[in-house]
Design an enzyme around this catalytic site. Sequence first.
Site, PDB file in Angstrom:
ATOM      1  N   ARG A   1       0.868  -1.178   0.000  1.00 42.07           N
ATOM      2  CA  ARG A   1       0.000   0.000   0.000  1.00 42.07           C
ATOM      3  C   ARG A   1       0.905   1.229   0.000  1.00 42.07           C
ATOM      4  O   ARG A   1       1.956   1.224   0.663  1.00 42.07           O
ATOM      5  CB  ARG A   1      -0.893   0.047   1.255  1.00 42.07           C
ATOM      6  CG  ARG A   1      -2.041  -0.941   1.277  1.00 42.07           C
ATOM      7  CD  ARG A   1      -3.146  -0.553   0.285  1.00 42.07           C
ATOM      8  NE  ARG A   1      -4.276  -1.478   0.329  1.00 42.07           N
ATOM      9  CZ  ARG A   1      -4.422  -2.533  -0.479  1.00 42.07           C
ATOM     10  NH1 ARG A   1      -3.517  -2.812  -1.397  1.00 42.07           N
ATOM     11  NH2 ARG A   1      -5.488  -3.301  -0.386  1.00 42.07           N
TER      12      ARG A   1
ATOM     13  N   GLU B   1      -4.057   7.195  -4.468  1.00 47.51           N
ATOM     14  CA  GLU B   1      -4.404   6.688  -5.806  1.00 47.51           C
ATOM     15  C   GLU B   1      -5.757   7.228  -6.251  1.00 47.51           C
ATOM     16  O   GLU B   1      -6.664   7.353  -5.425  1.00 47.51           O
ATOM     17  CB  GLU B   1      -4.441   5.151  -5.761  1.00 47.51           C
ATOM     18  CG  GLU B   1      -3.069   4.582  -5.472  1.00 47.51           C
ATOM     19  CD  GLU B   1      -3.091   3.070  -5.240  1.00 47.51           C
ATOM     20  OE1 GLU B   1      -4.152   2.447  -5.410  1.00 47.51           O
ATOM     21  OE2 GLU B   1      -2.042   2.535  -4.877  1.00 47.51           O
TER      22      GLU B   1
ATOM     23  N   HIS C   1      -1.406   0.165  -9.769  1.00 47.67           N
ATOM     24  CA  HIS C   1      -2.007  -0.777  -8.825  1.00 47.67           C
ATOM     25  C   HIS C   1      -2.656  -1.956  -9.564  1.00 47.67           C
ATOM     26  O   HIS C   1      -3.875  -2.146  -9.523  1.00 47.67           O
ATOM     27  CB  HIS C   1      -3.037  -0.073  -7.924  1.00 47.67           C
ATOM     28  CG  HIS C   1      -3.362  -0.849  -6.685  1.00 47.67           C
ATOM     29  ND1 HIS C   1      -3.663  -0.239  -5.484  1.00 47.67           N
ATOM     30  CD2 HIS C   1      -3.457  -2.182  -6.445  1.00 47.67           C
ATOM     31  CE1 HIS C   1      -3.915  -1.162  -4.573  1.00 47.67           C
ATOM     32  NE2 HIS C   1      -3.793  -2.350  -5.139  1.00 47.67           N
TER      33      HIS C   1
HETATM   34  P1  NAP Z   1      -0.539 -11.445   5.329  1.00 49.15           P
HETATM   35  O1  NAP Z   1      -0.450 -12.893   5.012  1.00 49.15           O
HETATM   36  O2  NAP Z   1      -1.390 -11.004   6.453  1.00 49.15           O
HETATM   37  O3  NAP Z   1       0.962 -10.930   5.563  1.00 49.15           O
HETATM   38  C1  NAP Z   1       1.247  -9.674   6.084  1.00 49.15           C
HETATM   39  C2  NAP Z   1       2.672  -9.662   6.595  1.00 49.15           C
HETATM   40  O4  NAP Z   1       2.993  -8.342   7.051  1.00 49.15           O
HETATM   41  C3  NAP Z   1       2.909 -10.592   7.780  1.00 49.15           C
HETATM   42  O5  NAP Z   1       4.150 -11.222   7.593  1.00 49.15           O
HETATM   43  C4  NAP Z   1       2.962  -9.671   8.990  1.00 49.15           C
HETATM   44  O6  NAP Z   1       3.787 -10.246   9.986  1.00 49.15           O
HETATM   45  C5  NAP Z   1       3.562  -8.417   8.367  1.00 49.15           C
HETATM   46  N1  NAP Z   1       3.215  -7.194   9.109  1.00 49.15           N
HETATM   47  C6  NAP Z   1       1.978  -6.779   9.471  1.00 49.15           C
HETATM   48  N2  NAP Z   1       2.051  -5.645  10.179  1.00 49.15           N
HETATM   49  C7  NAP Z   1       3.366  -5.337  10.263  1.00 49.15           C
HETATM   50  C8  NAP Z   1       4.081  -4.278  10.888  1.00 49.15           C
HETATM   51  N3  NAP Z   1       3.461  -3.307  11.578  1.00 49.15           N
HETATM   52  N4  NAP Z   1       5.427  -4.286  10.793  1.00 49.15           N
HETATM   53  C9  NAP Z   1       6.078  -5.253  10.109  1.00 49.15           C
HETATM   54  N5  NAP Z   1       5.451  -6.278   9.500  1.00 49.15           N
HETATM   55  C10 NAP Z   1       4.108  -6.313   9.567  1.00 49.15           C
HETATM   56  O7  NAP Z   1      -1.036 -10.624   4.068  1.00 49.15           O
HETATM   57  P2  NAP Z   1      -0.865 -10.958   2.511  1.00 49.15           P
HETATM   58  O8  NAP Z   1      -1.984 -11.794   2.047  1.00 49.15           O
HETATM   59  O9  NAP Z   1       0.518 -11.419   2.251  1.00 49.15           O
HETATM   60  O10 NAP Z   1      -1.083  -9.487   1.905  1.00 49.15           O
HETATM   61  C11 NAP Z   1      -0.270  -8.432   2.301  1.00 49.15           C
HETATM   62  C12 NAP Z   1      -0.773  -7.099   1.776  1.00 49.15           C
HETATM   63  O11 NAP Z   1      -0.405  -6.939   0.422  1.00 49.15           O
HETATM   64  C13 NAP Z   1      -2.285  -6.874   1.768  1.00 49.15           C
HETATM   65  O12 NAP Z   1      -2.792  -6.548   3.043  1.00 49.15           O
HETATM   66  C14 NAP Z   1      -2.429  -5.730   0.782  1.00 49.15           C
HETATM   67  O13 NAP Z   1      -2.332  -4.481   1.439  1.00 49.15           O
HETATM   68  C15 NAP Z   1      -1.217  -5.911  -0.145  1.00 49.15           C
HETATM   69  N6  NAP Z   1      -1.646  -6.330  -1.490  1.00 49.15           N
HETATM   70  C16 NAP Z   1      -1.455  -5.496  -2.532  1.00 49.15           C
HETATM   71  C17 NAP Z   1      -1.854  -5.883  -3.791  1.00 49.15           C
HETATM   72  C18 NAP Z   1      -1.662  -4.991  -4.975  1.00 49.15           C
HETATM   73  O14 NAP Z   1      -2.485  -5.024  -5.869  1.00 49.15           O
HETATM   74  N7  NAP Z   1      -0.593  -4.216  -5.025  1.00 49.15           N
HETATM   75  C19 NAP Z   1      -2.474  -7.107  -3.999  1.00 49.15           C
HETATM   76  C20 NAP Z   1      -2.641  -7.945  -2.901  1.00 49.15           C
HETATM   77  C21 NAP Z   1      -2.211  -7.552  -1.644  1.00 49.15           C
HETATM   78  P3  NAP Z   1       3.623  -9.868  11.551  1.00 49.15           P
HETATM   79  O15 NAP Z   1       2.177  -9.968  11.876  1.00 49.15           O
HETATM   80  O16 NAP Z   1       4.520 -10.860  12.222  1.00 49.15           O
HETATM   81  O17 NAP Z   1       4.154  -8.477  11.686  1.00 49.15           O
HETATM   82  C1  8YV Z   2      -6.959  -5.107  -5.592  1.00 51.02           C
HETATM   83  C2  8YV Z   2      -5.323  -5.365  -3.635  1.00 51.02           C
HETATM   84  O1  8YV Z   2      -6.529  -4.376  -6.692  1.00 51.02           O
HETATM   85  O2  8YV Z   2      -5.977  -7.455  -2.788  1.00 51.02           O
HETATM   86  C3  8YV Z   2      -5.551  -6.337  -2.536  1.00 51.02           C
HETATM   87  O3  8YV Z   2      -5.272  -5.964  -1.384  1.00 51.02           O
HETATM   88  O4  8YV Z   2      -4.782  -4.317  -3.449  1.00 51.02           O
HETATM   89  C4  8YV Z   2      -5.701  -5.702  -5.034  1.00 51.02           C
HETATM   90  O5  8YV Z   2      -5.745  -7.066  -5.260  1.00 51.02           O
HETATM   91  C5  8YV Z   2      -7.769  -4.188  -4.710  1.00 51.02           C
HETATM   92  O6  8YV Z   2      -8.234  -4.822  -3.576  1.00 51.02           O
HETATM   93  C6  8YV Z   2      -8.959  -3.624  -5.450  1.00 51.02           C
HETATM   94  O7  8YV Z   2      -9.890  -4.609  -5.722  1.00 51.02           O
END
Ligand code: NAP
Ligand code: 8YV
Length: 317
Positions: free
Chosen positions: A231, A260, A278
């Site tokens: 994010r 965004e 994104h």
């Molecule tokens: P997840 O399995 O919950 O993993 C999150 C990781 O972040 C965990 O390892 C957690 O470990 C760590 N974390 C959380 N808070 C933290 C903090 N304050 N300091 C340091 N580390 C921290 O989540 P995920 O499924 O991998 O997804 C992660 C994120 O990616 C989503 O929440 C979303 O914002 C982003 N994302 C973006 C896109 C995109 O389109 N660009 C798509 C999908 C996801 P600890 O709890 O041990 O800290």
């Molecule tokens: C999507 C994301 O683009 O899963 C997330 O956290 O950022 C992306 O996969 C977003 O949620 C809008 O649908």
Amino acid sequence: MKPGLLQIGSVTQRMMDRLSTEFTVHQLSEIADLTTFLAEQGSSITAVATNGHDGLKPQMMAGMPNLGAVACNGVGYDAVDTAACVARGIKVSHTPNVLNDDVANTAILLLLATSRELVFNDAYVRAGRWAKEGSTPLTRSVEGKTFGILGLGRIGERIAEKLAMFNGTVVYHSRNKKDVAYRYYDSLTKMAQDVDYLIVITPGGAATDKLVNREVIEALGPQGTLINVARGSVVDEPELVSALTDGRLGWAGLDVFEKEPQVPAALFGLDNVTLLPHVASATVETRQAMGDLVCDNLSQFLKDGTILTPVPECAHL
Ligand code: NAP
Ligand code: 8YV
């Protein structure tokens, strides 16, 4: 009569076809006067389908007294006020795991594109400069480098696995140490000092706001690269822009931004950044899987009041 569903943001035809069989779907973008709509029909709405960008505004929640489920089309749900939902017993679902590979692939895409200066080289060829001016400058190899993952969760672990092909070293920082083979850093700044690439893949929200601050950016330094597929809020954007502009940070590959779809204009003129709008999960296949999971959650809710993939805050409901 079918229960009402408020659809926030765009929706695929496949999702709409399925949701319409079970719900009377009201598309927010087609509602001319929301206050009147909520006053007249708010009590018929039992579920909301939204996404990670639009979330659900508190004033809308207030107008839907029988709301029981919010299905977020994305794994990140920082735009949904989960505390307010839990307080009302509203179940919130998200779409974990089905997007891990494509988001991890986008991190690798940005890593390679930034290191090999793909965008600059592509523009060079298209502009006819190759024949006139000769070869472009050498770029940097990702082979054998050190990669620091900020957030070794579901997606972070897939990124780590995919990075193995570059024969380097993977290390990570998160609040908790995991039982994995990668070296753990309890200090993000220390990790940033030691790595060539810092890949950000934590959730957004207050707990991670500007985690990547000036100190971390400067620790990564002029030879370092920041990749952000998490994010925009996780990185101090003005500090990032200024460090990239004056060379205190080497390169950045960014899929996400603080406000965004606004992107700091100062980034547009920089050759040391690669920018995406994104799109990390935005493939036909993954968006279909995400949409299906949104619909599965809502069907389950209609069937027995439970949901399949609750966000952790709602798991006890
Ligand atoms: P997840 O399995 O919950 O993993 C999150 C990781 O972040 C965990 O390892 C957690 O470990 C760590 N974390 C959380 N808070 C933290 C903090 N304050 N300091 C340091 N580390 C921290 O989540 P995920 O499924 O991998 O997804 C992660 C994120 O990616 C989503 O929440 C979303 O914002 C982003 N994302 C973006 C896109 C995109 O389109 N660009 C798509 C999908 C996801 P600890 O709890 O041990 O800290
Ligand atoms: C999507 C994301 O683009 O899963 C997330 O956290 O950022 C992306 O996969 C977003 O949620 C809008 O649908």
